[in-house]
Write a protein that holds these residues in place. Structure first.
Motif, PDB file in Angstrom:
ATOM      1  N   LYS A   1       0.830  -1.220   0.000  1.00  0.00           N
ATOM      2  CA  LYS A   1       0.000   0.000   0.000  1.00  0.00           C
ATOM      3  C   LYS A   1       0.863   1.267   0.000  1.00  0.00           C
ATOM      4  CE  LYS A   1      -4.025   1.948   2.416  1.00  0.00           C
ATOM      5  NZ  LYS A   1      -4.891   2.105   1.241  1.00  0.00           N
ATOM      6  N   ALA A   2       1.994   1.235   0.712  1.00  0.00           N
ATOM      7  CA  ALA A   2       2.856   2.421   0.767  1.00  0.00           C
ATOM      8  C   ALA A   2       3.397   2.784  -0.614  1.00  0.00           C
ATOM      9  CB  ALA A   2       4.017   2.166   1.731  1.00  0.00           C
ATOM     10  N   LYS A   3       3.633   1.791  -1.430  1.00  0.00           N
ATOM     11  CA  LYS A   3       4.165   2.049  -2.790  1.00  0.00           C
ATOM     12  C   LYS A   3       3.048   2.267  -3.813  1.00  0.00           C
ATOM     13  CE  LYS A   3       8.596   1.494  -3.853  1.00  0.00           C
ATOM     14  NZ  LYS A   3       8.927   2.705  -4.354  1.00  0.00           N
ATOM     15  N   ALA A   4       2.041   1.365  -3.773  1.00  0.00           N
ATOM     16  CA  ALA A   4       1.037   1.341  -4.853  1.00  0.00           C
ATOM     17  C   ALA A   4      -0.256   2.078  -4.503  1.00  0.00           C
ATOM     18  CB  ALA A   4       0.717  -0.107  -5.212  1.00  0.00           C
ATOM     19  N   GLY A   5      -0.482   2.382  -3.244  1.00  0.00           N
ATOM     20  CA  GLY A   5      -1.708   3.080  -2.842  1.00  0.00           C
ATOM     21  C   GLY A   5      -2.858   2.119  -2.608  1.00  0.00           C
ATOM     22  N   SER A   6      -3.105   1.242  -3.564  1.00  0.00           N
ATOM     23  CA  SER A   6      -4.132   0.202  -3.423  1.00  0.00           C
ATOM     24  C   SER A   6      -3.819  -0.889  -4.442  1.00  0.00           C
ATOM     25  CB  SER A   6      -5.531   0.793  -3.659  1.00  0.00           C
ATOM     26  OG  SER A   6      -5.614   1.301  -4.978  1.00  0.00           O
ATOM     27  N   GLY A   7      -4.671  -1.904  -4.537  1.00  0.00           N
ATOM     28  CA  GLY A   7      -4.390  -3.030  -5.425  1.00  0.00           C
ATOM     29  C   GLY A   7      -5.218  -2.951  -6.705  1.00  0.00           C
ATOM     30  N   ALA A   8      -6.161  -3.903  -6.843  1.00  0.00           N
ATOM     31  CA  ALA A   8      -7.028  -3.906  -8.029  1.00  0.00           C
ATOM     32  C   ALA A   8      -7.790  -2.586  -8.130  1.00  0.00           C
ATOM     33  CB  ALA A   8      -7.999  -5.078  -7.955  1.00  0.00           C
TER      34      ALA A   8
ATOM     35  N   LYS B   1       3.441  -9.354   4.477  1.00  0.00           N
ATOM     36  CA  LYS B   1       2.011  -9.043   4.449  1.00  0.00           C
ATOM     37  C   LYS B   1       1.593  -8.302   3.170  1.00  0.00           C
ATOM     38  CE  LYS B   1      -1.099  -7.363   8.088  1.00  0.00           C
ATOM     39  NZ  LYS B   1      -2.247  -7.120   7.444  1.00  0.00           N
ATOM     40  N   VAL B   2       0.501  -8.742   2.587  1.00  0.00           N
ATOM     41  CA  VAL B   2      -0.119  -8.006   1.473  1.00  0.00           C
ATOM     42  C   VAL B   2      -0.970  -6.901   2.097  1.00  0.00           C
ATOM     43  CG1 VAL B   2      -1.814  -8.176  -0.414  1.00  0.00           C
ATOM     44  CG2 VAL B   2      -0.180 -10.032  -0.041  1.00  0.00           C
ATOM     45  N   THR B   3      -0.763  -5.668   1.663  1.00  0.00           N
ATOM     46  CA  THR B   3      -1.482  -4.559   2.306  1.00  0.00           C
ATOM     47  C   THR B   3      -2.468  -3.862   1.357  1.00  0.00           C
ATOM     48  OG1 THR B   3       0.534  -3.279   1.887  1.00  0.00           O
ATOM     49  CG2 THR B   3       0.189  -4.073   4.131  1.00  0.00           C
ATOM     50  N   VAL B   4      -2.742  -4.499   0.218  1.00  0.00           N
ATOM     51  CA  VAL B   4      -3.722  -3.927  -0.725  1.00  0.00           C
ATOM     52  C   VAL B   4      -4.809  -4.958  -1.032  1.00  0.00           C
ATOM     53  CG1 VAL B   4      -1.986  -2.443  -1.812  1.00  0.00           C
ATOM     54  CG2 VAL B   4      -2.485  -4.697  -2.808  1.00  0.00           C
TER      55      VAL B   4
END
Ligand code: SOE
Length: 373
Positions: free
Chosen positions: A179-186, A230-233
């Motif tokens: 999340k820190a890098k990508a903001g969110s996932g799908a 941990k996956v955070t998105v």
């Protein structure tokens, strides 16, 4: 004499490849009033960026975006890095008076997106967000048909964006799961395209009710695959939406649809007819009109490959185009906007509106309530 526009590309991985290819194609085929010059490509990894410069055809390479955005000879700063660096690069480039092009989603948070728009507006520079699917001829035709009233009053928007690349729980924890890098996932990666298309085709969304889900909560670390992180998105994001014009819609984006590699499809139903677009058949648009004679009713398949169609003036009649050309059309529109000194479309204002929708979907999922925009 066409104006020469010096471009700096910040980032060189997947989207860097797509943008580089578009810049290379532009001057050769397009009758634009300005032409991009591939001046410098930038990335943190020296060996990687050096190889990318040679492979994609950039004149120079650099490992410092700070230096690049200050260069007097650079006209356009094109940002294709992960989301966490969009804001600082865009703000610095705006302050230096550069035209901005930024990959979607505009930023990792609504606050950052607003800062980017404010910086661009304060500096009085042109700004564009790369929502390339708007530039598919069939999508642009769909927009025209709706705007011309051919579908009547719009009732439904049904958008899906499905992929399957990380279904395997052993797929490594690279930056898109952080999340820190990508903001969110799908949500930010895929649903953001659908919300942009929904806004482009139907209009503003006023309210959302969403559910985000992460199916695989831990993945092997990239540097140390024996250890999990941990996956955070989110892996999937689903939403019900209401539009200002009374239409309702559904938006589904997932990375967990085995067999679906890049399935970006929408269906729109209006009082006078329906239309369907599917990226897997991107040269076609399905159209159903209730006014057709009863004996000939049915979905027709329009090949959107004629000179009368949007973005078709350079391509040979009937000769299909592909995903890569959507980026060429983005760069063409950017060059035309620069030549005419007007804001391109979509721009950072669209980016901020889109980011507000993503934030609302996240909030709705957390609170399990409808959220107004
Ligand atoms: C990766 O999931 C990705 O390349 C996205 O980042 C793009 O925006 C989308 O068009 C295709 O998938």
């Amino acid at each position: 004499m066409r104006r020469q526009i010096n471009v700096a590309l910040i980032g060189y991985q997947f989207m860097g490849k797509a943008h580089s290819n578009a810049y290379r194609q532009m001057p050769r085929f397009f009758e634009s009033d300005a032409v991009p010059v591939m001046k410098v490509i930038c990335g943190r990894n020296e060996a990687g960026v050096k190889a990318a410069a040679a492979k994609y055809g950039w004149e120079e390479w650099s490992t410092s975006w700070e230096e690049v955005v200050r260069r007097k000879d650079i006209d356009v700063v094109d940002i294709v890095t992960p989301g966490d660096s969009h804001m600082p690069i865009a703000v610095a480039a705006a302050k230096a008076g550069k035209t901005l092009l930024c990959e979607k989603p505009l930023a990792n948070t609504l606050g950052e997106a607003k800062r980017m728009l404010a910086a661009a507006q304060k500096a009085g520079v042109l700004h564009m967000i790369c929502h390339n699917y708007r530039k598919t001829p069939a999508v642009a035709l769909a927009q025209k048909l709706i705007a011309d009233g051919q579908l009547g009053k719009i009732h439904h928007f049904r958008g899906t964006y499905l992929q399957d690349w990380p279904v395997d729980p052993e797929f490594p924890l690279y930056w898109r799961f952080d999340k820190a890098k990508a903001g969110s996932g799908a949500l930010g990666d895929l649903a953001s395209h659908v919300t942009d298309l929904a806004r482009f085709l139907v209009g503003e969304i006023t309210e959302v009710s969403a559910a985000l889900e992460t199916f695989v909560k831990e993945r092997p670390q990239v540097d140390n695959p024996k250890k999990k992180g941990k996956v955070t998105v989110d892996d999937a994001s689903l939403a019900l939406v209401r539009f200002a014009n009374g239409a309702v819609g559904t938006i589904e984006a997932t990375r967990f649809a085995p067999g679906r590699k890049n399935y970006n499809r929408f269906e729109i139903n209006g009082s006078k007819g329906s239309l369907v677009f599917n990226l897997e058949r991107l040269n076609e648009l399905e159209l159903y009109l209730r006014d057709d004679p009863a004996y000939a009713q049915g979905f027709r398949n329009i090949m959107v490959t004629e000179p009368v169609h949007p973005y078709w003036k350079w391509w040979p009649v009937g000769h299909v185009i592909g995903y890569e050309h959507t980026f060429t059309h983005v760069i063409y529109d950017l060059m035309q906007a620069i030549a005419g000194n007007r804001q391109p479309s979509p721009n950072f204002e669209d980016g901020v509106k889109n980011q507000a929708l993503l934030a609302a979907m996240e909030k709705s999922s957390q609170t399990r309530k409808w959220v107004k925009i």
